[in-house]
Design an enzyme around this catalytic site. Structure first.
Site, PDB file in Angstrom:
ATOM      1  N   THR A  62      -4.264 -17.162   7.386  1.00  0.00           N
ATOM      2  CA  THR A  62      -3.428 -15.955   7.426  1.00  0.00           C
ATOM      3  C   THR A  62      -2.104 -16.375   8.057  1.00  0.00           C
ATOM      4  OG1 THR A  62      -4.221 -15.349   9.608  1.00  0.00           O
ATOM      5  CG2 THR A  62      -5.407 -14.420   7.759  1.00  0.00           C
TER       6      THR A  62
ATOM      7  N   GLU B 188      -7.473 -12.435   3.293  1.00  0.00           N
ATOM      8  CA  GLU B 188      -8.936 -12.291   3.349  1.00  0.00           C
ATOM      9  C   GLU B 188      -9.513 -11.649   2.091  1.00  0.00           C
ATOM     10  OE1 GLU B 188      -6.717 -11.482   5.587  1.00  0.00           O
ATOM     11  OE2 GLU B 188      -7.421 -11.743   7.648  1.00  0.00           O
TER      12      GLU B 188
ATOM     13  N   LYS C 186       2.043   5.677  18.116  1.00  0.00           N
ATOM     14  CA  LYS C 186       1.166   6.709  18.692  1.00  0.00           C
ATOM     15  C   LYS C 186       1.984   7.579  19.622  1.00  0.00           C
ATOM     16  CE  LYS C 186      -2.743   3.753  17.983  1.00  0.00           C
ATOM     17  NZ  LYS C 186      -2.611   2.316  18.049  1.00  0.00           N
TER      18      LYS C 186
ATOM     19  N   TRP D 244      -0.314  10.250  15.198  1.00  0.00           N
ATOM     20  CA  TRP D 244       0.051   8.942  14.668  1.00  0.00           C
ATOM     21  C   TRP D 244       1.212   9.121  13.693  1.00  0.00           C
ATOM     22  CZ3 TRP D 244      -4.954   5.778  13.205  1.00  0.00           C
ATOM     23  CH2 TRP D 244      -5.642   5.471  14.391  1.00  0.00           C
TER      24      TRP D 244
HETATM   25  P1  ADP Z   1      -0.626 -11.640   7.311  1.00  0.00           P
HETATM   26  O1  ADP Z   1      -1.964 -11.023   7.608  1.00  0.00           O
HETATM   27  O2  ADP Z   1      -0.376 -12.792   8.176  1.00  0.00           O
HETATM   28  O3  ADP Z   1       0.532 -10.675   7.277  1.00  0.00           O
HETATM   29  P2  ADP Z   1      -1.297 -11.406   4.562  1.00  0.00           P
HETATM   30  O4  ADP Z   1      -0.431 -11.827   3.458  1.00  0.00           O
HETATM   31  O5  ADP Z   1      -2.732 -11.661   4.448  1.00  0.00           O
HETATM   32  O6  ADP Z   1      -0.735 -12.141   5.819  1.00  0.00           O
HETATM   33  O7  ADP Z   1      -1.016  -9.877   4.843  1.00  0.00           O
HETATM   34  C1  ADP Z   1      -1.877  -8.830   4.527  1.00  0.00           C
HETATM   35  C2  ADP Z   1      -1.302  -7.538   5.009  1.00  0.00           C
HETATM   36  O8  ADP Z   1      -0.099  -7.230   4.342  1.00  0.00           O
HETATM   37  C3  ADP Z   1      -2.185  -6.342   4.739  1.00  0.00           C
HETATM   38  O9  ADP Z   1      -3.171  -6.222   5.727  1.00  0.00           O
HETATM   39  C4  ADP Z   1      -1.186  -5.194   4.777  1.00  0.00           C
HETATM   40  O10 ADP Z   1      -0.928  -4.781   6.104  1.00  0.00           O
HETATM   41  C5  ADP Z   1       0.056  -5.817   4.221  1.00  0.00           C
HETATM   42  N1  ADP Z   1       0.206  -5.463   2.802  1.00  0.00           N
HETATM   43  C6  ADP Z   1      -0.150  -6.174   1.723  1.00  0.00           C
HETATM   44  N2  ADP Z   1       0.182  -5.527   0.578  1.00  0.00           N
HETATM   45  C7  ADP Z   1       0.752  -4.365   0.941  1.00  0.00           C
HETATM   46  C8  ADP Z   1       1.300  -3.243   0.228  1.00  0.00           C
HETATM   47  N3  ADP Z   1       1.340  -3.209  -1.078  1.00  0.00           N
HETATM   48  N4  ADP Z   1       1.789  -2.221   0.960  1.00  0.00           N
HETATM   49  C9  ADP Z   1       1.768  -2.242   2.311  1.00  0.00           C
HETATM   50  N5  ADP Z   1       1.279  -3.259   3.030  1.00  0.00           N
HETATM   51  C10 ADP Z   1       0.774  -4.311   2.364  1.00  0.00           C
END
Ligand code: ADP
Length: 537
Positions: free
Chosen positions: A182, A329, A438, A443
């Protein structure tokens, strides 16, 4: 009673065989560092992939060993994508935008045996090369340039591999094939280990009509880097189908991409919102300059794609955005913003609102969300943390027991994303749990405010985050980048937001800035903003 179907293992060599048999003449095109285009066929690609597979084994790489890549998107990277898992080893793509410290941590944590580096990236590699314990460094050379001493030349290594000696991996489909950490937006990078089976199933569902709707006739250009969750699976999916694939190499600036879209008649592309915002600005400044009539789908994910951006592309340029949600993930495709037949009959504005949501879960991805009072109703209003399960969702992190609380006792993955789910099963990401504001007992969704602010004609980019408050604990603040030559004020922006938000949600403060700090994959670094404006990261 046992079914009488074959126990056919879903492995990556099956995709290689299909490419070889069915579409060996289709093209793989790469923009090289000198900006020229390299073209060859899947047939040539698969031959070289086999050579690589044999050569790596001659070097001592064994099944289960990790082979890291530190590369842009290009044809050799595609060869490595298949050539490493082809004999049971594990492809480990490194995010070249991470800090040297993170990269050192990741390579050592994964215990990579070999690292393959683009020659153009050697200056970045130099920053951590002495701190990692790999056995071999292989360099993908720039034409005509010698490879530094002590490192191997990818092309020479590959030439020494005899493709006739290639033996495909035919073991258990649950064997690890690829690994990705990640990007550490929230905490230390964590290793996710994909299996042959998870990649094949993810490719199948990505390809089908309720997914990215890909066909052999498509021309696919992944802008998303091959180190960002396997370029969202597109190299695997395109090879499975035989789509022409185009790799942009190191050139991700809007004019270079637009030129490729036009010249190569790209039909499907994919990337994070920041890429598309840049493209939108260039298109707006020179409408009609590029002929993008072949481009039928721009996949956007990684951060929220605001409704205003989706609408601007559609109405000003006739370009269609498909919003998708996912994570490292989740391989990554978890949900897709495809409109149901019912919504397609609704008013245009309703359709845009749905297209800005993160969509319905992909087939075989199950969703639920939980608040402090238990699983939330699918009413489109109640917020909770999204939990998912499915065949391409991680069941654990690599060598990281302390993360066990990310998985529920009944086997679901806790995403850390705060969502609503509506009665039509559309997910809307309101925030990451760390970013939600918050205020008192309420929220406030920073994502909703950002998406709305970007709809204001003076706003180029907006990040909303929490600042500490004595009475309410947290209040929203916005950092705004203005479009060139435009001005606005806090009062004007809050009046613009007011019709769409409860009064308590409107930002208390605004900062007009030149740039918003971003992570290695183009997301706002809210921890930095929170710290900068008086809060804790
Ligand atoms: P990191 O966890 O390090 O940011 P990732 O690429 O795995 O790397 O990121 C996943 C996260 O990105 C998701 O948990 C979400 O918060 C955000 N995310 C992915 N796609 C979208 C989307 N279409 N809209 C909003 N948030 C998104």
């Amino acid at each position: 009673m046992k079914g009488l179907m074959m126990n056919y293992q879903l492995t990556l060599p099956t995709i290689m065989r299909r490419a070889e048999m069915l579409h060996s003449k289709k093209e793989v095109i790469t923009r090289l560092p000198d900006k020229s285009l390299h073209r060859y066929t899947y047939g040539e690609c698969i031959t070289r992939t086999k050579k690589l597979s044999v050569a790596l084994q001659q070097l001592g790489v064994k099944a289960g060993d990790r082979v890291a890549t530190f590369c842009w998107n290009h044809y050799q990277h595609l060869e490595i994508y298949f050539g490493v898992p082809a004999f049971g080893a594990v492809l480990h793509t490194l995010n070249l935008r991470l800090s040297a410290e993170d990269l050192e941590y990741i390579v050592n944590h994964a215990a990579d045996k070999v690292i393959i580096v683009d020659q153009v990236l050697l200056p970045l590699f130099d920053k951590f090369k002495d701190k990692i314990k790999v056995k071999h460094v292989i360099v993908i050379p720039n034409a005509g340039q010698p490879v530094p001493e002590g490192m191997l030349n990818y092309e020479e290594l590959l030439a020494a591999g005899d493709e006739k000696k290639y033996v495909p991996f035919e073991g258990d489909e649950n064997t690890a094939a690829a690994m990705c950490y990640t990007s550490g937006t929230t905490g230390k990078p964590k290793g996710v280990l994909y299996s042959h089976r998870s990649i094949v199933l993810h490719s199948m569902v990505s390809a089908y009509a309720e997914g990215l709707s890909l066909l052999e006739s498509d021309v696919v250009l992944p802008v998303v880097p091959m180190f960002h969750v396997n370029a969202w699976g597109l190299p695997f999916t395109s090879t499975m189908l035989g789509c022409t694939i185009i790799f942009p190499g190191p050139y991700l600036d809007p004019p270079s991409l637009l030129e490729l879209f036009e010249n190569e008649k790209v039909t499907v592309t994919a990337g994070v919102p920041t890429i598309w915002l840049g493209i939108l600005n260039v298109l707006d400044a020179a409408p009609g300059k590029y002929n993008l009539s072949a481009l039928r789908c721009m996949v956007v994910g990684g951060s929220a794609a605001p409704a205003a951006v989706i609408k601007s592309f559609q109405e000003r340029h006739g370009l269609s955005i498909l919003h998708a949600w996912g994570m490292t993930e989740t391989s990554p495709i978890g949900s897709l913003g495809i409109l149901t037949g019912e919504i397609q009959k609704e008013d245009k504005e309703v359709q845009y609102a749905y297209r800005a949501k993160q969509g319905r879960p992909a087939s075989f991805v199950e969703i639920r969300a939980r608040s402090e009072s238990g699983l939330i109703p699918w009413d489109g209003k109640t917020m909770g943390e999204l939990e998912v399960r499915g065949p391409w969702i991680a069941s654990a992190y690599y060598n990281s027991e302390e993360e066990a609380d990310k998985f529920t006792a009944d086997g679901w993955f806790r995403t850390g994303d705060i969502v609503t789910i509506d009665s039509r099963a559309y997910i809307e990401i309101k925030d990451r749990s760390k970013d939600v504001i918050k205020s008192g007992g309420e929220w406030i969704s920073s994502v909703a405010l950002e998406s709305a602010l970007i709809g204001h004609p003076a706003v180029a980019e907006a990040a909303v985050f929490a600042i500490p408050h004595e009475k309410w604990v947290e209040r929203p603040m916005a950092c705004v980048v203005l479009k060139e030559g435009k001005t606005t004020t806090q009062d004007e922006l809050n009046s613009f937001l007011a019709p769409h938000f409860a009064k308590f949600s409107l930002p208390d403060a605004y900062a007009f800035v030149k740039e918003i700090p971003k992570t290695s994959v183009g997301k706002f670094k809210k921890s930095v903003l929170r710290e900068q404006y008086g809060g804790s990261a």
